[in-house]
Enzyme design. Structure first.
Site, PDB file in Angstrom:
ATOM      1  N   HIS A  59      -7.627  -9.909   1.047  1.00  0.00           N
ATOM      2  CA  HIS A  59      -6.364  -9.413   0.528  1.00  0.00           C
ATOM      3  C   HIS A  59      -5.200 -10.099   1.234  1.00  0.00           C
ATOM      4  O   HIS A  59      -5.406 -10.936   2.129  1.00  0.00           O
ATOM      5  CB  HIS A  59      -6.266  -7.889   0.712  1.00  0.00           C
ATOM      6  CG  HIS A  59      -6.514  -7.446   2.123  1.00  0.00           C
ATOM      7  ND1 HIS A  59      -7.752  -7.009   2.552  1.00  0.00           N
ATOM      8  CD2 HIS A  59      -5.706  -7.368   3.213  1.00  0.00           C
ATOM      9  CE1 HIS A  59      -7.691  -6.684   3.836  1.00  0.00           C
ATOM     10  NE2 HIS A  59      -6.460  -6.899   4.259  1.00  0.00           N
ATOM     11  N   TYR A  85      -2.552  -5.664  -0.065  1.00  0.00           N
ATOM     12  CA  TYR A  85      -2.801  -5.601  -1.500  1.00  0.00           C
ATOM     13  C   TYR A  85      -3.754  -6.723  -1.901  1.00  0.00           C
ATOM     14  O   TYR A  85      -3.750  -7.804  -1.308  1.00  0.00           O
ATOM     15  CB  TYR A  85      -1.503  -5.742  -2.300  1.00  0.00           C
ATOM     16  CG  TYR A  85      -0.573  -4.556  -2.169  1.00  0.00           C
ATOM     17  CD1 TYR A  85      -0.764  -3.413  -2.932  1.00  0.00           C
ATOM     18  CD2 TYR A  85       0.492  -4.576  -1.268  1.00  0.00           C
ATOM     19  CE1 TYR A  85       0.071  -2.314  -2.808  1.00  0.00           C
ATOM     20  CE2 TYR A  85       1.342  -3.483  -1.140  1.00  0.00           C
ATOM     21  CZ  TYR A  85       1.120  -2.355  -1.912  1.00  0.00           C
ATOM     22  OH  TYR A  85       1.947  -1.272  -1.786  1.00  0.00           O
ATOM     23  N   THR A  86      -4.541  -6.458  -2.930  1.00  0.00           N
ATOM     24  CA  THR A  86      -5.438  -7.469  -3.478  1.00  0.00           C
ATOM     25  C   THR A  86      -4.907  -7.924  -4.830  1.00  0.00           C
ATOM     26  O   THR A  86      -4.772  -7.098  -5.740  1.00  0.00           O
ATOM     27  CB  THR A  86      -6.857  -6.909  -3.673  1.00  0.00           C
ATOM     28  OG1 THR A  86      -7.343  -6.414  -2.420  1.00  0.00           O
ATOM     29  CG2 THR A  86      -7.798  -7.995  -4.174  1.00  0.00           C
ATOM     30  N   CYS A 100     -13.047   1.835  -2.234  1.00  0.00           N
ATOM     31  CA  CYS A 100     -11.609   1.713  -2.009  1.00  0.00           C
ATOM     32  C   CYS A 100     -10.909   2.816  -2.797  1.00  0.00           C
ATOM     33  O   CYS A 100     -11.136   2.964  -4.004  1.00  0.00           O
ATOM     34  CB  CYS A 100     -11.095   0.345  -2.458  1.00  0.00           C
ATOM     35  SG  CYS A 100      -9.376   0.026  -1.984  1.00  0.00           S
TER      36      CYS A 100
END
Length: 286
Positions: free
Chosen positions: A81, A97-98, A252
């Site tokens: 990420h 964040y990905t 997640c």
């Protein structure tokens, strides 16, 4: 060789042709070796401008940020990420964040952001206007997917926790030689909260033997055929691979959800995840 002889050599047709070929080769190598340049730097913040915003629900949007050149790629390994930083109320705050895009997308990258009332950075995204810059650093994280890492993935995602899963699912399915099986349980509150649903359904329809998704809702609509309530131990046992298989569990989502999932997995004989997950862990938390 004296000066006059050097001048004569430089003026000769053979030298001009040879020199021209050398120069052309240098230019060719420069242009083509600079293509697909990876721009991410793990220890240096860089700024990229917002060039497009696509609203997909009242509190969720896809933000596209431009890279310096059209041939540039972010250079983010699958499963890792990026860190995003912003100054909010005089304080420097960063979050991970990905991107939902991958390095096949050149010249830009996309972030799917769900804005939460108490989320500093996620609310910051809603204030961005076209042309505003975002500070980014990376790659970050301990997960780095390569084909053959495991025989199967069992994934449990909640809300915007779908983004790292989506990145990995795409990487597996676009590689025809990758035989990894993927099973996903995706939990949300309401049906309209299901992010990337159409994209996930298209992938499931296109690869029925490799990828399956099971949706769970707290508040299901009439006629709902998926899971109801919170993700249960029975749902995990039914829809995800068993701990005895050559498999990994990836999770997640919101902390309360992850806490409950750890209990279910323990009862299903999965090893307890470490506080900080490592690539070789059977249960990996993003």
């Amino acid at each position: 060789m004296d000066f006059e002889q050097l001048v004569a050599l430089a003026s000769s047709p053979a030298f001009i042709v040879t020199g021209g070929l050398i120069l052309a080769g240098i230019l060719f190598a420069t242009v083509f070796s600079s293509g697909n340049r990876k721009v991410l730097k793990p220890t240096e913040w860089q700024e990229y401008p917002l060039v497009k915003k696509t609203q997909i629900s009242p509190n969720t949007a896809i933000y596209r940020f431009s890279l310096p050149r059209e041939s540039d790629i972010l250079g983010l390994p699958i499963g890792k990420h990026i860190s995003v930083s912003a100054t909010i109320d005089g304080k420097e705050i960063s979050r991970s964040y990905t991107p939902i895009s991958n390095d096949e997308q050149k010249g830009s990258f996309d972030l799917l952001i769900k804005s939460y009332e108490k989320g500093n950075i996620s609310r910051h995204f809603t204030t961005l206007k076209l042309g505003d810059n975002l500070r980014v650093k990376g790659p970050r994280g301990a997960f780095d997917y390569t084909p053959g890492l495991t025989g199967a993935f069992g994934m449990i995602a909640g809300g915007s926790g779908i983004t790292p899963m989506y990145q990995i699912i795409n990487a597996v399915l676009r590689n025809a030689s990758d035989k990894t099986q993927v099973r996903l349980i995706y939990a949300n509150v309401n049906e309209e909260d299901i992010l990337l649903r159409s994209e996930l359904d298209v992938l499931a329809d296109a690869h029925p033997d490799r990828f399956k998704v099971f949706y769970v809702l707290n508040n299901p609509p009439a006629g709902w055929t998926g899971g109801v309530g919170f993700v249960s131990k029975d749902q995990i046992q039914t829809h995800l691979p068993a701990s005895t298989h050559n498999a990994k569990i990836l999770m997640c989502g919101p902390p309360p959800m992850l806490k409950a999932m750890k209990v279910h997995l323990d009862e299903l004989q999965w090893p307890a995840p470490r506080t900080v997950s490592k690539l070789d862990d059977k249960v990996f938390l993003f």
